[in-house]
Design a protein around this motif. Structure first.
Motif, PDB file in Angstrom:
ATOM      1  N   THR A   1      -8.227  -2.992   3.646  1.00  0.00           N
ATOM      2  CA  THR A   1      -6.512  -2.095   3.086  1.00  0.00           C
ATOM      3  C   THR A   1      -6.928  -1.850   1.888  1.00  0.00           C
ATOM      4  O   THR A   1      -7.108  -1.019   1.031  1.00  0.00           O
ATOM      5  CB  THR A   1      -5.414  -1.922   4.168  1.00  0.00           C
TER       6      THR A   1
ATOM      7  N   TRP B   1       0.818  -0.836  -0.075  1.00  0.00           N
ATOM      8  CA  TRP B   1      -0.036   0.090   0.307  1.00  0.00           C
ATOM      9  C   TRP B   1       1.104   1.403  -0.228  1.00  0.00           C
ATOM     10  O   TRP B   1       0.626   2.206  -0.889  1.00  0.00           O
ATOM     11  CB  TRP B   1      -1.100  -0.221   1.205  1.00  0.00           C
TER      12      TRP B   1
ATOM     13  N   HIS C   1     -11.520   4.387  -3.250  1.00  0.00           N
ATOM     14  CA  HIS C   1     -11.213   5.687  -2.662  1.00  0.00           C
ATOM     15  C   HIS C   1     -11.474   5.864  -4.494  1.00  0.00           C
ATOM     16  O   HIS C   1     -11.150   7.209  -4.902  1.00  0.00           O
ATOM     17  CB  HIS C   1      -9.593   5.443  -2.703  1.00  0.00           C
TER      18      HIS C   1
ATOM     19  N   TYR D   1       1.447   4.270  -3.113  1.00  0.00           N
ATOM     20  CA  TYR D   1       1.860   5.952  -3.161  1.00  0.00           C
ATOM     21  C   TYR D   1       2.759   6.475  -3.313  1.00  0.00           C
ATOM     22  O   TYR D   1       3.501   7.436  -3.830  1.00  0.00           O
ATOM     23  CB  TYR D   1       0.778   6.474  -1.850  1.00  0.00           C
TER      24      TYR D   1
ATOM     25  N   GLN E   1      -9.615   0.576  -1.218  1.00  0.00           N
ATOM     26  CA  GLN E   1      -9.033   1.207  -3.050  1.00  0.00           C
ATOM     27  C   GLN E   1      -9.370   1.849  -4.033  1.00  0.00           C
ATOM     28  O   GLN E   1     -10.261   2.937  -5.032  1.00  0.00           O
ATOM     29  CB  GLN E   1      -7.592   0.560  -3.004  1.00  0.00           C
TER      30      GLN E   1
ATOM     31  N   ILE F   1      -3.467   4.539   7.315  1.00  0.00           N
ATOM     32  CA  ILE F   1      -4.404   3.667   6.581  1.00  0.00           C
ATOM     33  C   ILE F   1      -6.278   4.724   6.657  1.00  0.00           C
ATOM     34  O   ILE F   1      -7.144   4.784   5.830  1.00  0.00           O
ATOM     35  CB  ILE F   1      -4.059   2.729   6.265  1.00  0.00           C
TER      36      ILE F   1
ATOM     37  N   GLN G   1      -7.560   6.715   4.032  1.00  0.00           N
ATOM     38  CA  GLN G   1      -7.970   5.743   3.129  1.00  0.00           C
ATOM     39  C   GLN G   1      -9.110   5.409   3.554  1.00  0.00           C
ATOM     40  O   GLN G   1      -9.784   5.194   2.463  1.00  0.00           O
ATOM     41  CB  GLN G   1      -6.977   4.331   2.786  1.00  0.00           C
TER      42      GLN G   1
END
Length: 490
Positions: free
Chosen positions: A344, A101, A351, A105, A348, A195, A199
């Motif tokens: 996690t 993760w 997101h 980024y 995504q 996170i 996130q």
């Protein structure tokens, strides 16, 4: 009562470190019944002695050691080892997921960075600060250099923690020295906190903001409210309030509700948690299909092994939807999948596709990056077109049909611009830098001004009194859109 030899075979398997010998009679190590504790009529002398021995040990036992049973005997067995192995495996999966993760980024940063070892690579605080810069879009002070020592490490880590506190993020039992010392529990807790905020929590707030968009009354392309707008706005406003209330819950629950909303119609897939519900891979496939229907034939995969479904979901999400691959099938196809790792990964999707399957129009399955790129290209094309018109004709064409055609495009792009604006304001980690958004918004204002000016030209060109009314309306709108306040109104 069973003979002594049978008693030994029945209870011997529960006690380790004690075995019967010829010189010492074997005593089964188990909790005594009420009969043996108080003495039973007709009990043998040997049994009475055994009860007395046990009772003396019972009287002198402190019962303070949690590693002993109620009779002072150490607790040994397969459970201790199994629990330890489960914890080690959980930590391994979390480390792997968090590293992937973070790298998803840091790869967007220039120059790029990469974390290999979660514990060791974050000790100096450099990559930790770089991660926070990418997530927040802000510049943070950082101790750099080829030779950094512990004071520099502590300074960087303290900067990172203070930045998180400035975001009102609660840090429990997390301090800079523990991060520098590489304490696994602290580092894992810190990354999970990051996170959870950037996130998951921020994106669930975006969902709440997006709900407001559906409450605004609709306007037709002529700029007037239609006859059914009032009723529709009331209905949509009611839906919007319910939608907002739905997301005003904890981050974990909100993420689960978002998933459930996406997969509710996907072949009866039920998601009740971020653990066992994901083991067979069907939940992942359902989320993928909710973003882009028909991307995966779920029915044909019903009878395939879990690992095949998981591999398909992770691969398709990566190649088709741009969802970074954080997990492997063997990480999920276990008795107790790690909850934080799955959250996690699933976050995504939220997101990149916050509207999920509830989006409207042809662009509902586009990612944020795709919407940004589409609007960016369209704005540059329109700015160039208006420039050519002014250079060759001196103004935009006095053709109402051509104006209407451009206005329709403008209204369609306005929805994308508004959606991106709400995402930017609600969450600073949407993958669009502050400079990129500033450029996009400036170009949008340029095109909007050109469209308004074109409308003014057409209005003032109307014959007779209509042209005078159009001129008066244009002057009023110019005051509204302008930054200067007339002297008589100041």
């Amino acid at each position: 009562r069973a003979p002594r030899s049978q008693t030994s075979s029945l209870f011997g398997g529960f006690v380790r470190g004690v075995s019967p010998t010829p010189s010492e009679p074997y005593v089964a190590k188990r909790s005594p019944s009420s009969d043996s504790f108080f003495g039973k009529n007709g009990a043998s002398v040997g049994q009475s002695n055994n009860s007395q021995i046990w009772y003396q040990r019972y009287k002198h036992s402190s019962f303070s050691n949690s590693n002993q049973n109620n009779f002072g005997e150490p607790l040994y067995g397969a459970f201790d080892g199994r629990i330890t192995n489960m914890r080690d495996e959980q930590e391994r999966i979390q480390r792997k997921t968090f590293v992937n993760w973070i790298n998803s980024y840091l790869s967007k940063r220039k120059p790029q960075m990469k974390v290999e070892n979660l514990i060791d690579d974050l000790k100096d605080g450099v990559k930790l600060l770089a991660l926070l810069e990418v997530l927040s879009g802000e510049r943070l002070p950082m101790e750099r250099g080829r030779v950094l020592r512990r004071p520099h490490y502590l300074s960087n880590c303290n900067t990172a923690l203070e930045f998180l506190r400035s975001k009102r993020i609660k840090l429990v039992n997390i301090n800079a020295s523990d991060v520098v010392d590489g304490k696994p529990a602290v580092v894992l807790g810190l990354i999970w906190t990051i996170i959870l905020y950037f996130q998951i929590e921020e994106n669930t707030r975006v969902l709440e903001k997006l709900g407001q968009r559906y409450a605004s009354p609709s306007v037709d392309r002529r700029g007037y409210a239609s006859s059914t707008d009032d009723d529709r706005s009331v209905r949509e406003g009611s839906i919007s309030r319910k939608t907002q209330e739905k997301w005003k819950v904890g981050a974990k629950k909100a993420l689960l509700q978002w998933v459930q909303a996406q997969v509710s119609k996907q072949l009866g897939v039920q998601v009740n948690d971020f653990g066992p519900s994901w083991r067979d891979g069907n939940a992942f496939l359902a989320v993928v299909n909710s973003i882009r229907p028909g991307l995966v034939d779920m029915e044909s995969m019903r009878h395939l092994p879990n690992t095949v479904r998981l591999e398909t979901a992770f691969t398709v999400a990566d190649t088709e939807l741009g969802i970074a691959r954080l997990l492997d099938p063997e990480d999920v196809d276990v008795d107790r999948p790690d909850e934080k790792s799955i959250m996690t990964y699933v976050a995504q999707f939220l997101h990149r596709y916050p509207e999920g399957s509830e989006g409207r129009g042809p662009d509902r399955f586009q990612s944020i990056d795709a919407q940004y790129s589409e609007l960016h290209v369209w704005l540059h094309e329109k700015i160039s077109w208006f420039d050519v018109m002014h250079q060759t004709r001196g103004q935009a064409p006095m053709d109402y049909k051509e104006y209407t055609k451009v206005l329709i495009e403008y209204k369609q792009k306005e929805e994308i611009h508004e959606r991106l604006r709400q995402l930017i304001e609600g969450s600073s980690q949407v993958g669009i830098s502050a400079d990129a958004w500033q450029e996009l918004d400036t170009n949008w204002q340029k095109v909007a001004a050109q469209v308004r000016h074109w409308q003014w030209l057409l209005d003032t060109g109307l014959p007779g009194d209509f042209g005078q009314i159009g001129e008066w309306l244009n002057q009023g709108e110019a005051l509204i859109y302008g930054d200067d306040i007339p002297t008589q109104l100041n």
